[in-house]
Design a protein around this motif. Structure first.
Motif, PDB file in Angstrom:
ATOM      1  N   GLU A   1       0.842  -1.212   0.000  1.00 48.81           N
ATOM      2  CA  GLU A   1       0.000   0.000   0.000  1.00 48.81           C
ATOM      3  C   GLU A   1       0.873   1.257   0.000  1.00 48.81           C
ATOM      4  N   LEU A   2       1.940   1.236   0.811  1.00 45.27           N
ATOM      5  CA  LEU A   2       2.787   2.424   0.913  1.00 45.27           C
ATOM      6  C   LEU A   2       3.522   2.717  -0.394  1.00 45.27           C
ATOM      7  N   VAL A   3       3.909   1.654  -1.103  1.00 47.02           N
ATOM      8  CA  VAL A   3       4.563   1.872  -2.401  1.00 47.02           C
ATOM      9  C   VAL A   3       3.582   2.554  -3.361  1.00 47.02           C
ATOM     10  N   TRP A   4       2.324   2.118  -3.328  1.00 50.65           N
ATOM     11  CA  TRP A   4       1.328   2.748  -4.209  1.00 50.65           C
ATOM     12  C   TRP A   4       1.051   4.196  -3.794  1.00 50.65           C
ATOM     13  N   VAL A   5       1.043   4.435  -2.485  1.00 47.16           N
ATOM     14  CA  VAL A   5       0.873   5.825  -2.018  1.00 47.16           C
ATOM     15  C   VAL A   5       2.074   6.665  -2.487  1.00 47.16           C
ATOM     16  N   GLY A   6       3.256   6.061  -2.431  1.00 44.12           N
ATOM     17  CA  GLY A   6       4.462   6.750  -2.913  1.00 44.12           C
ATOM     18  C   GLY A   6       4.327   7.136  -4.378  1.00 44.12           C
ATOM     19  N   ARG A   7       3.765   6.225  -5.164  1.00 43.58           N
ATOM     20  CA  ARG A   7       3.567   6.530  -6.595  1.00 43.58           C
ATOM     21  C   ARG A   7       2.540   7.657  -6.771  1.00 43.58           C
ATOM     22  N   GLY A   8       1.471   7.580  -5.977  1.00 43.03           N
ATOM     23  CA  GLY A   8       0.448   8.632  -6.058  1.00 43.03           C
ATOM     24  C   GLY A   8       1.034   9.992  -5.697  1.00 43.03           C
ATOM     25  N   ALA A   9       1.857  10.001  -4.633  1.00 40.06           N
ATOM     26  CA  ALA A   9       2.479  11.265  -4.198  1.00 40.06           C
ATOM     27  C   ALA A   9       3.424  11.781  -5.281  1.00 40.06           C
ATOM     28  N   THR A  10       4.130  10.858  -5.942  1.00 42.11           N
ATOM     29  CA  THR A  10       5.040  11.264  -7.029  1.00 42.11           C
ATOM     30  C   THR A  10       4.257  11.982  -8.124  1.00 42.11           C
ATOM     31  N   LEU A  11       3.110  11.405  -8.463  1.00 43.75           N
ATOM     32  CA  LEU A  11       2.275  11.986  -9.528  1.00 43.75           C
ATOM     33  C   LEU A  11       1.757  13.366  -9.118  1.00 43.75           C
ATOM     34  N   ILE A  12       1.335  13.491  -7.875  1.00 46.13           N
ATOM     35  CA  ILE A  12       0.823  14.794  -7.406  1.00 46.13           C
ATOM     36  C   ILE A  12       1.934  15.850  -7.439  1.00 46.13           C
ATOM     37  N   LEU A  13       3.128  15.433  -7.012  1.00 49.80           N
ATOM     38  CA  LEU A  13       4.265  16.364  -7.056  1.00 49.80           C
ATOM     39  C   LEU A  13       4.552  16.811  -8.485  1.00 49.80           C
TER      40      LEU A  13
END
Lengths: 96, 533
Positions: free
Chosen positions: B377-389
């Motif tokens: 889950e955290l890896v996917w959140v990391g990807r989501g945060a990357t996209l938002i950035l």
């Protein structure tokens, strides 16, 4: 090298000693000399090569001084790292 | 405007494919765990994070900035770029301490060093600030690429901003820090090679070193050839007092954490190294390369000055190094040069995408919202945060023209007054979370007062920046030191735990004695002579 300790027990390596302080002095000096030596060499000034040579010698000296200590403390720390990481995750999950 | 031959396009396309492929290749490793997505599993040999330190800090705007200060101040401008020297001491002091803490981020470290509400407030503040800062840097650097694309190909500025950052995001989203560091390695090699080639090419095009020196002497500007040509102790445009302040900020700053804005990406590289020793050497070697790179650029810009000595506009002479490449390299090599600029650019973008996402994921999402989240889950959140950035950086980039001046000021206020507290938190056991938090807040107010408000009302003259630094440091100390002493020390249990794990440098005697008393450390008999430090 006289006066410089080259064999460290893990407990000794954990402490801050004169080898560390010497490194704190030599290391910025190397950067300073690399910056000046690099410029002067590119301008083909003879003393640029001398300065770069001195910085090379200082790099060798710094590694000679600090590397045995870094090796000892790294080796000992890696043994404990797994346990530290488990504790860290507990803190992160508010379990500690 | 530059015209590309087919060979130039070949270099560009081939390099972009190579860079993106190199990053995506590590998809399987990046998705294994949070530690892999943000720290490459904490298992890298020193030369990989070292290359990443070097590549990250060679951004599209870096040669423009170095060109600006060298063209304006001559070779003494090299000292403006010497702030990277904080790594000289840090590599063997704060790097060692931080690596042993095992904190993912600097924000996390705050909750290991401090305790209670103050520590949590600090962590939230630093995490939020880092998410913002990384988005800002992405917008800033992305826009520099937009401007370069406009200068070279007449593209609208948004094209350079959006296209290259998006390409980079492919491998950051796929492989996280594994992709960043592996791509940085080959980008670092490409970038360094091209910096050497273009700089030497430029020097030769200007007639070689002797010709450059002769030309500058004939212009009556021989002071430009002396890196130590100060204008006086405190007078003129390059006083010795400024130089000494700069040296103190850079070198002594290495004892602290967060004394330089570059600490935050370096902290990630430190934790990704496989041992304490690897962490030390990676930071030291990466920064040594930066120092050498700056010398190369400096002499190349001097060559440019000898060719074009009368440029007045900053926007013109800031392009000095780029112009050497685009005006003097032969057809075929120009594309190689531009490909290297892309490498320089996306190595910085990839780092800040992943770094900003690490604060958003580890310090905000996991710590405050979902402490029990799985690695997947955290890896996917990391990807989501990357996209938002990434998307946020496009917005920032397009707003930059209007807000640049304000954000430069924001950068200044975020570093000047917290320099000493950032050292104190590492070296002094009694410094607590409230003291550090207060120093941040005090700095916000003081910097406005000292830099803008008081001079505007003629209550204070407009001071040179080195004096502003010392004044803010003293005024800040008058606020956060009383706060520190009026509030309780940190919880001794937390301090002992932190001390045993990190073995910090400095004034830690009461904590050390407590750790010995509890049987967590051996007693005095193993201490070599040399005092408490």
């Amino acid at each position: 090298m006289k006066g410089i300790k080259t064999r460290w027990s893990p407990e000794e390596a954990d402490l801050w000693t004169k080898e560390d302080y010497l490194t704190f002095v030599i290391s910025p000096l190397i950067y300073f000399l690399l910056a000046l030596g690099g410029i002067w060499c590119l301008l083909l000034r003879w003393y640029g090569w001398v300065v770069l040579g001195v910085s090379g010698l200082l790099i060798w000296l710094m590694i000679k001084i600090i590397d045995p200590k870094l090796k000892a403390l790294s080796h000992d720390y890696e043994k404990k790292q797994k346990q530290f990481l488990e504790e860290l995750e507990k803190i992160e999950r508010w379990e500690n | 405007m530059v015209n590309f031959a087919w060979l130039d396009w070949f270099w560009l396309v081939a390099f972009i494919l190579l860079m993106v492929f190199c990053g995506v290749l590590f998809y399987q490793l990046g998705k294994r765990s949070l530690a892999d997505f943000f720290l490459a599993g904490r298992g890298l040999p020193w030369w990989l994070p070292a290359a990443s330190v070097y590549a990250t800090h060679s951004a599209t705007d870096t040669p423009m900035w170095v060109s600006g200060v060298i063209y304006k101040y001559g070779l003494r401008g090299i000292w403006y770029t010497f702030f990277s020297a904080w790594c000289a001491i840090s590599a063997f002091a704060s790097t060692r301490i931080f690596r042993r803490s095992l904190a993912y981020t600097q924000a996390e470290w705050q909750t290991l060093r401090f305790s209670g509400l103050g520590a949590e407030l600090l962590r939230g503040w630093i995490a939020g600030w880092q998410v913002f800062m990384n988005m800002f840097v992405l917008g800033w650097v992305g826009m520099a690429m937009g401007k370069l694309g406009h200068y070279l190909f007449n593209w609208p500025e948004w094209v350079g901003l959006v296209f290259f950052s998006s390409l980079c995001a492919i491998y950051v989203l796929a492989a996280g820090y594994w992709g960043v560091v592996m791509a940085d390695f080959q980008q670092g090699i490409i970038a360094f090679s091209v910096i050497v080639i273009v700089s030497i090419w430029g020097i030769v095009a200007a007639g070689g070193p002797q010709q450059i020196i002769a030309k500058i002497n004939s212009l009556g500007e021989s002071w430009r050839l002396n890196p130590l040509a100060f204008s006086g102790w405190t007078t003129g445009d390059f006083p010795l007092a400024w130089f000494l302040t700069m040296m103190i900020i850079a070198i002594i700053g290495g004892f602290g954490m967060g004394t330089s804005i570059d600490w935050y990406p370096e902290a990630q590289r430190i934790q990704s190294a496989r041992t304490v020793r690897d962490a030390s050497y990676s930071i030291w070697a990466g920064s040594a390369l930066i120092v050498i790179r700056n010398s190369l650029w400096a002499v190349a810009v001097l060559a440019f000055f000898s060719l074009y000595p009368h440029l007045q506009e900053t926007a013109q002479y800031e392009m000095a190094w780029y112009r050497l490449g685009f005006e003097f390299l032969p057809v075929g090599l120009v594309g190689f040069f531009f490909a290297a600029i892309v490498a320089i650019h996306i190595s910085t973008i990839s780092t800040h995408l992943n770094l900003g996402a690490s604060y958003a994921t580890r310090d905000l999402y996991q710590h405050y919202f979902r402490p029990q989240a799985s690695d997947k889950e955290l890896v996917w959140v990391g990807r989501g945060a990357t996209l938002i950035l990434l998307l946020g950086s496009f917005l920032y980039g397009l707003m930059m023209k209007e807000i640049t001046q304000w954000l430069i000021f924001a950068l200044w206020i975020m570093t000047a007054g917290i320099w000493l507290p950032s050292i104190l938190q590492v070296v002094w056991w009694r410094f607590n979370a409230w003291g550090y938090l207060t120093s941040w807040m005090a700095n916000l107010g003081l910097s406005w007062l000292v830099v803008w408000v008081l001079p505007e009302f003629h209550l204070l003259p407009v001071l040179p920046d080195y004096l502003q630094f010392w004044i803010m440091m003293i005024l800040g100390g008058m606020i956060y030191l009383p706060v520190t002493f009026l509030t309780k020390p940190e919880d001794m249990d937390r301090l002992v735990k932190y001390y045993v794990m990190s073995r910090p440098l400095g004034w830690w005697k009461p904590v050390r004695e407590e750790a010995i008393k509890r049987g967590l450390l051996p007693g005095e008999e193993i201490r070599p002579a040399g005092g408490e430090l």
